[in-house]
Scaffold this motif. Structure first.
Motif, PDB file in Angstrom:
ATOM      1  N   PHE A 260       5.252  -6.269  37.910  1.00 57.03           N
ATOM      2  CA  PHE A 260       5.797  -5.991  37.086  1.00 57.03           C
ATOM      3  C   PHE A 260       6.374  -7.084  36.106  1.00 57.03           C
ATOM      4  CE2 PHE A 260      10.262  -5.324  35.165  1.00 57.03           C
ATOM      5  CZ  PHE A 260       9.901  -4.070  34.322  1.00 57.03           C
ATOM      6  N   ALA A 261       6.731  -8.387  36.999  1.00 59.15           N
ATOM      7  CA  ALA A 261       7.285  -9.508  36.302  1.00 59.15           C
ATOM      8  C   ALA A 261       5.926 -10.127  35.766  1.00 59.15           C
ATOM      9  CB  ALA A 261       7.725 -10.410  37.496  1.00 59.15           C
ATOM     10  N   LEU A 262       4.829 -10.201  36.125  1.00 56.53           N
ATOM     11  CA  LEU A 262       3.502 -10.932  35.960  1.00 56.53           C
ATOM     12  C   LEU A 262       3.110 -10.218  34.466  1.00 56.53           C
ATOM     13  CD1 LEU A 262       1.557 -11.427  38.949  1.00 56.53           C
ATOM     14  CD2 LEU A 262       2.457 -13.440  37.553  1.00 56.53           C
ATOM     15  N   ILE A 263       3.160  -8.673  34.417  1.00 58.15           N
ATOM     16  CA  ILE A 263       2.935  -8.015  33.218  1.00 58.15           C
ATOM     17  C   ILE A 263       3.687  -8.262  32.046  1.00 58.15           C
ATOM     18  CG2 ILE A 263       2.736  -5.774  32.109  1.00 58.15           C
ATOM     19  CD1 ILE A 263       1.406  -4.977  34.859  1.00 58.15           C
ATOM     20  N   VAL A 264       5.148  -8.393  32.171  1.00 54.90           N
ATOM     21  CA  VAL A 264       6.169  -8.587  31.068  1.00 54.90           C
ATOM     22  C   VAL A 264       6.028  -9.879  30.714  1.00 54.90           C
ATOM     23  CG1 VAL A 264       8.605  -8.438  30.749  1.00 54.90           C
ATOM     24  CG2 VAL A 264       7.672  -6.730  32.128  1.00 54.90           C
ATOM     25  N   THR A 265       6.018 -10.936  31.608  1.00 54.01           N
ATOM     26  CA  THR A 265       5.993 -12.262  31.082  1.00 54.01           C
ATOM     27  C   THR A 265       4.667 -12.675  30.274  1.00 54.01           C
ATOM     28  OG1 THR A 265       5.405 -13.098  33.308  1.00 54.01           O
ATOM     29  CG2 THR A 265       7.784 -13.206  32.982  1.00 54.01           C
ATOM     30  N   THR A 266       3.772 -11.993  30.799  1.00 54.30           N
ATOM     31  CA  THR A 266       2.253 -12.575  30.295  1.00 54.30           C
ATOM     32  C   THR A 266       2.422 -11.753  28.828  1.00 54.30           C
ATOM     33  OG1 THR A 266       0.982 -12.320  32.089  1.00 54.30           O
ATOM     34  CG2 THR A 266      -0.105 -12.156  29.968  1.00 54.30           C
ATOM     35  N   CYS A 267       2.680 -10.697  28.607  1.00 57.11           N
ATOM     36  CA  CYS A 267       3.001  -9.871  27.136  1.00 57.11           C
ATOM     37  C   CYS A 267       3.885 -10.798  26.389  1.00 57.11           C
ATOM     38  CB  CYS A 267       3.619  -8.717  27.306  1.00 57.11           C
ATOM     39  SG  CYS A 267       2.465  -7.481  28.078  1.00 57.11           S
ATOM     40  N   THR A 268       4.925 -11.569  26.860  1.00 58.55           N
ATOM     41  CA  THR A 268       5.850 -12.357  26.439  1.00 58.55           C
ATOM     42  C   THR A 268       5.072 -13.293  25.906  1.00 58.55           C
ATOM     43  OG1 THR A 268       7.866 -11.543  27.561  1.00 58.55           O
ATOM     44  CG2 THR A 268       8.060 -13.652  26.360  1.00 58.55           C
ATOM     45  N   SER A 269       4.248 -14.123  26.724  1.00 57.17           N
ATOM     46  CA  SER A 269       3.452 -15.345  26.184  1.00 57.17           C
ATOM     47  C   SER A 269       2.635 -15.069  25.016  1.00 57.17           C
ATOM     48  CB  SER A 269       2.574 -15.755  27.472  1.00 57.17           C
ATOM     49  OG  SER A 269       3.527 -16.252  28.494  1.00 57.17           O
ATOM     50  N   CYS A 270       2.041 -13.917  25.029  1.00 60.49           N
ATOM     51  CA  CYS A 270       1.182 -13.736  23.891  1.00 60.49           C
ATOM     52  C   CYS A 270       2.106 -13.330  22.709  1.00 60.49           C
ATOM     53  CB  CYS A 270       0.551 -12.201  24.258  1.00 60.49           C
ATOM     54  SG  CYS A 270      -0.622 -12.235  25.726  1.00 60.49           S
ATOM     55  N   LEU A 271       3.301 -13.127  22.606  1.00 64.13           N
ATOM     56  CA  LEU A 271       3.974 -13.029  21.440  1.00 64.13           C
ATOM     57  C   LEU A 271       4.471 -14.080  20.901  1.00 64.13           C
ATOM     58  CD1 LEU A 271       6.547 -10.318  22.749  1.00 64.13           C
ATOM     59  CD2 LEU A 271       4.680  -9.870  20.977  1.00 64.13           C
ATOM     60  N   LEU A 272       4.532 -15.335  21.711  1.00 68.78           N
ATOM     61  CA  LEU A 272       4.730 -16.510  21.178  1.00 68.78           C
ATOM     62  C   LEU A 272       3.692 -17.515  20.326  1.00 68.78           C
ATOM     63  CD1 LEU A 272       7.072 -17.977  24.338  1.00 68.78           C
ATOM     64  CD2 LEU A 272       7.654 -16.734  22.478  1.00 68.78           C
ATOM     65  N   ILE A 273       2.562 -16.890  20.528  1.00 66.57           N
ATOM     66  CA  ILE A 273       1.557 -17.598  19.804  1.00 66.57           C
ATOM     67  C   ILE A 273       1.488 -17.592  18.615  1.00 66.57           C
ATOM     68  CG2 ILE A 273      -0.111 -17.395  21.909  1.00 66.57           C
ATOM     69  CD1 ILE A 273      -1.612 -15.290  20.364  1.00 66.57           C
ATOM     70  N   LEU A 288      -2.645 -16.310  34.998  1.00 64.94           N
ATOM     71  CA  LEU A 288      -2.933 -17.076  35.739  1.00 64.94           C
ATOM     72  C   LEU A 288      -1.861 -17.948  36.295  1.00 64.94           C
ATOM     73  CD1 LEU A 288      -5.295 -18.351  37.553  1.00 64.94           C
ATOM     74  CD2 LEU A 288      -6.065 -19.727  35.596  1.00 64.94           C
ATOM     75  N   ALA A 289      -1.016 -18.628  35.354  1.00 67.85           N
ATOM     76  CA  ALA A 289      -0.077 -19.463  35.515  1.00 67.85           C
ATOM     77  C   ALA A 289       1.098 -18.951  36.674  1.00 67.85           C
ATOM     78  CB  ALA A 289       0.758 -19.745  34.491  1.00 67.85           C
ATOM     79  N   GLY A 290       1.182 -17.534  36.204  1.00 71.34           N
ATOM     80  CA  GLY A 290       2.288 -16.756  37.117  1.00 71.34           C
ATOM     81  C   GLY A 290       1.641 -16.522  38.464  1.00 71.34           C
ATOM     82  N   LEU A 294       3.116 -18.062  42.181  1.00 72.05           N
ATOM     83  CA  LEU A 294       3.295 -17.326  43.318  1.00 72.05           C
ATOM     84  C   LEU A 294       2.858 -17.768  44.652  1.00 72.05           C
ATOM     85  CD1 LEU A 294       3.778 -13.954  41.819  1.00 72.05           C
ATOM     86  CD2 LEU A 294       5.494 -15.177  42.298  1.00 72.05           C
ATOM     87  N   ARG A 295       1.246 -17.982  44.324  1.00 73.95           N
ATOM     88  CA  ARG A 295       0.775 -18.268  45.617  1.00 73.95           C
ATOM     89  C   ARG A 295       1.103 -19.851  46.042  1.00 73.95           C
ATOM     90  NH1 ARG A 295      -4.250 -15.454  46.343  1.00 73.95           N
ATOM     91  NH2 ARG A 295      -5.112 -17.099  47.346  1.00 73.95           N
ATOM     92  N   SER A 296       1.456 -20.659  45.140  1.00 74.57           N
ATOM     93  CA  SER A 296       1.841 -22.006  45.636  1.00 74.57           C
ATOM     94  C   SER A 296       3.431 -21.911  46.034  1.00 74.57           C
ATOM     95  CB  SER A 296       1.355 -23.044  44.609  1.00 74.57           C
ATOM     96  OG  SER A 296       2.116 -22.816  43.427  1.00 74.57           O
ATOM     97  N   GLY A 297       4.102 -21.302  45.339  1.00 73.18           N
ATOM     98  CA  GLY A 297       5.754 -21.337  45.818  1.00 73.18           C
ATOM     99  C   GLY A 297       6.321 -22.136  44.734  1.00 73.18           C
TER     100      GLY A 297
END
Length: 403
Positions: A260-273, A288-290, A294-297
């Motif tokens: 859920f967090a990944l989808i919402v923040t990815t959509c937000t990133s698209c709004l900033l372009i 990918l950044a999100g 999470l994988r690296s911490g």
């Protein structure tokens, strides 16, 4: 017989105890965020457990307990209602943050330039195009200041509202060094894929195309202005953007699961372009950044993904701006080598983990009473996020059509 009766009674109590435990719901304790480290989990649960925290989802109930309502009869406490309430509050904060970005970018930034001109600085703004002109150094300084302000103010606003602990809002503990290296490899692969359409398009490209987002006449810039703006756009701007998108707001949203967090923040990133051509890159690179964070911490992985992408794009522009006869060969070799390096790095880490039989979960999942689509719909329909999203989409379309 007495012994068997006592044993049966004990078994019945155990079954009843297990059933009663199943009926108890505590979303804070039940949420499995073991994908992160112990210190993070402790601070995350402590933040969610604060009684005066209006953005914490901490529903607790017994499914067998019912409350009598005079008009509706007996009712069971609704987990989904609490989800909607908290999601709405968090999305309200995110909506205001994006609105601050839009207002500073479109209004306050222009007023700041006008104010500089009024006090005697050689910075002026064209009424018809909103482009800045005047002393080159002053104009570049203004652009850099406003670009920083429009991202930094929303970050500060979000942190002041959510009040997340530092290690929760800005993940800093490295859980896996290999995943940081893996982030580089995956970014190399992603960069090659998203840049293929533009690299092999028929459009004529030149070095000035990289600076087209700067609303001014870049042909008058000197070497120092190009250097300052390049360093800022490649290093500083991506880092502040990641603090905005994958900082405290990401931590608050992951109460409802990492997907859920990944989808919402990815959509937000698209709004900033600002450029519609950057939409596929924003979509893939933000996700990918999100995931790598999470994988690296650590949010450092998100920084690496964004900075690497900006460096890759700048390198392509440098290749394509060259007048050398073997420009295409050199550019194609660069893209091929980068892709191969990414495959070797990420593939090597994947194979090493398989050989060492290391299996670990990286994505925390939340089991909601509502479907994921309904939860996302609740987030999308929250005011003022919906209105601001429509404004951003309209701005992207207008730029694509008239610029």
């Amino acid at each position: 017989m007495a012994k068997k009766a006592r044993q049966a009674k004990t078994d019945n109590k155990a079954v009843l105890s297990e059933a009663s435990q199943h009926d108890l719901v505590n979303v804070v304790e039940d949420f499995d965020c073991s994908t992160q480290n112990v210190a993070y989990n402790r601070d995350f649960k402590k933040w969610r457990g604060q009684k005066d925290n209006p953005y914490a989802f901490r529903f607790k109930a017994n499914r067998r307990e019912k409350v009598f309502n005079d008009s509706r009869g007996f009712e069971v406490s609704s987990q989904s209602d609490e989800e909607k309430r908290i999601v709405g509050r968090i999305m309200y904060v995110l909506g205001i943050a994006v609105l601050l970005y839009v207002v500073i970018d479109t209004i306050i930034g222009k007023l700041f330039a006008v104010a500089l001109g009024a006090i005697g600085c050689d910075v002026h703004m064209s009424i018809f195009s909103s482009a800045l002109y005047g002393d080159v150094s002053a104009v570049v300084g203004t652009i850099l200041f406003v670009s920083t302000l429009e991202l930094l103010v929303p970050v500060i606003y979000i942190q002041l509202k959510l009040k997340t602990p530092a290690r929760v809002g800005f993940m800093s503990k490295v859980n896996s060094s290999a995943e940081i290296i893996n982030a580089v490899g995956l970014t190399f692969i992603a960069c090659t894929l998203v840049c293929l359409p533009t690299a092999y398009s028929s459009d004529t490209k030149e070095i000035f195309a990289y600076f087209r987002t700067a609303d001014t006449d870049v042909y008058k810039w000197g070497q120092s202005e190009f250097v300052f703006y390049t360093v800022f756009s490649i290093v500083i701007l991506p880092i502040i953007t990641e603090l905005f998108v994958h900082g405290p707001i990401f931590a608050a949203l992951r109460q409802f699961g990492d997907p859920f967090a990944l989808i919402v923040t990815t959509c937000t990133s698209c709004l900033l372009i600002r450029d519609i051509g950057e939409l596929p890159a924003a979509l893939i690179l933000s996700m990918l950044a999100g995931v790598t964070m999470l994988r690296s911490g650590t949010i450092m992985s998100a920084f690496i993904v964004s900075v690497t992408y900006r460096m890759y794009v700048f390198a392509l522009i440098m290749f394509e701006g060259s007048t050398s006869a073997n420009m295409l060969l050199r550019r194609n070799m660069f893209m091929l080598i980068t892709l191969a390096a990414g495959i070797v790095i990420s593939g090597g880490i994947y194979i090493a983990r398989k050989i060492m039989h290391r299996k670990r979960r990286y994505i925390a999942v939340y089991q909601s009473e509502a479907t994921p689509a309904r939860l996302l719909l609740t987030a999308a329909r929250t005011f003022p996020f919906t209105a601001v999203a429509l404004i951003c989409i309209a701005g992207i379309i207008i730029r694509a059509v008239f610029w």
